[in-house]
Enzyme design. Sequence first.
Site, short mmCIF file in Angstrom:
data_model
loop_
_atom_site.label_atom_id
_atom_site.label_comp_id
_atom_site.label_asym_id
_atom_site.label_seq_id
_atom_site.Cartn_x
_atom_site.Cartn_y
_atom_site.Cartn_z
NE ARG A 35 18.37 14.20 -2.82
CZ ARG A 35 18.94 13.55 -1.81
NH1 ARG A 35 19.49 12.38 -2.03
NH2 ARG A 35 18.95 14.06 -0.61
NE ARG A 86 10.01 -1.50 -5.73
CZ ARG A 86 9.30 -0.72 -4.92
NH1 ARG A 86 9.90 0.06 -4.06
NH2 ARG A 86 7.98 -0.74 -4.97
NE ARG A 117 5.54 -11.66 1.29
CZ ARG A 117 6.10 -11.25 0.17
NH1 ARG A 117 5.37 -10.73 -0.78
NH2 ARG A 117 7.40 -11.36 -0.01
CG HIS A 147 -0.81 -15.24 8.71
ND1 HIS A 147 0.36 -15.90 8.96
CD2 HIS A 147 -1.41 -15.87 7.67
CE1 HIS A 147 0.48 -16.91 8.10
NE2 HIS A 147 -0.58 -16.91 7.32
N PRO A 185 0.84 -1.21 0.00
CG PRO A 185 -0.15 -1.14 2.12
CD PRO A 185 0.63 -2.02 1.20
CD GLU A 186 2.89 3.17 -4.40
OE1 GLU A 186 2.90 4.36 -4.72
OE2 GLU A 186 3.22 2.27 -5.17
#
Length: 301
Positions: free
Chosen positions: A182, A291, A147, A128, A2-3
């Site tokens: 950067r 990613r 997890r 879980h 989830p973001e």
Amino acid sequence: MPELPEVETIARGLAKRVTGDVIESVWLGQKKEPLKSPASEIASVLEHSRISAVRRMGKHIVFDLVRASNGSAPPRTPTKTPKPKTSGGGGGSARPTDTSSSRPQWIVHLGMTGRLQVCEPEAEIAKHTHAILKLNSGRELRFLDPRRFGRLSVAAHGDFDAGGVEPLDVDLERFVSLFRGRKTPIKSALLNQKLLRGVGNIYADESLFRAGIRPRRKAASITHAQLGKLFIAIKEVLKEAIKLGGSSISDYVDADGEEGFFQRKHRVYGRAGETCVVCKSPIKRVVIAGRSSHFCAKCQK
Ligand SMILES: [Zn+2]
């Protein structure tokens, strides 16, 4: 995983359901990974506390607590409870110091598969399940995580710092300054939680597409004008996703068990090989810092 929009959706769903409720008792499982603070500390902070607000900070869900004397009658605060900020803003340096000592926080990071469930006590305890909070309303708030990348912690003095700046609050000048000098790819910089908190893989790819910037571009090489576009794109993408309840990834569901719908709006993420919605070129997928990144080579420069 989830973001920001998913966590925002979950936090809002939880806020509606548990704000004002009092945590009567806490059960914590035997697995060590989910407990970032010691079990005894989590239990002592949570038990007999009233949940005064639930909000998102970056990808964390923060429960603001007030000590309730008998577990049922929350003490009246002398002044009106300040409206909880939905985000820390400005890097989280400004904090109310006068009240923080009496306002501990419970912080939940969902990791990959963590879930918070509000249910009746007779509901079967799922495999879980790592934490069960008995609430004064008779319901239970449970934390499940197959997890075990999720984390539970407490900030006894209410001084939790999620790091980075909130992408929805940051102003253009501050945003531009995050990328100055950067040399990392802009995609990696967007995923760096110490810069912007809460932006993950999906929303980074979608924002870069809308801004017309290739994910591998060095952050420092991007012009002020392009960063201006990216600044707008990130806010737009996140706001649209929040409106739609986030994206459903694997088994992600929000606090009410409803799926998000933003994945239907993805223009590049998860669409490798499919045609670009703008120019019909095939969407490409590359791996940057481990990613996967999705982009259109024609629309993004
Ligand atoms: Zn295109």
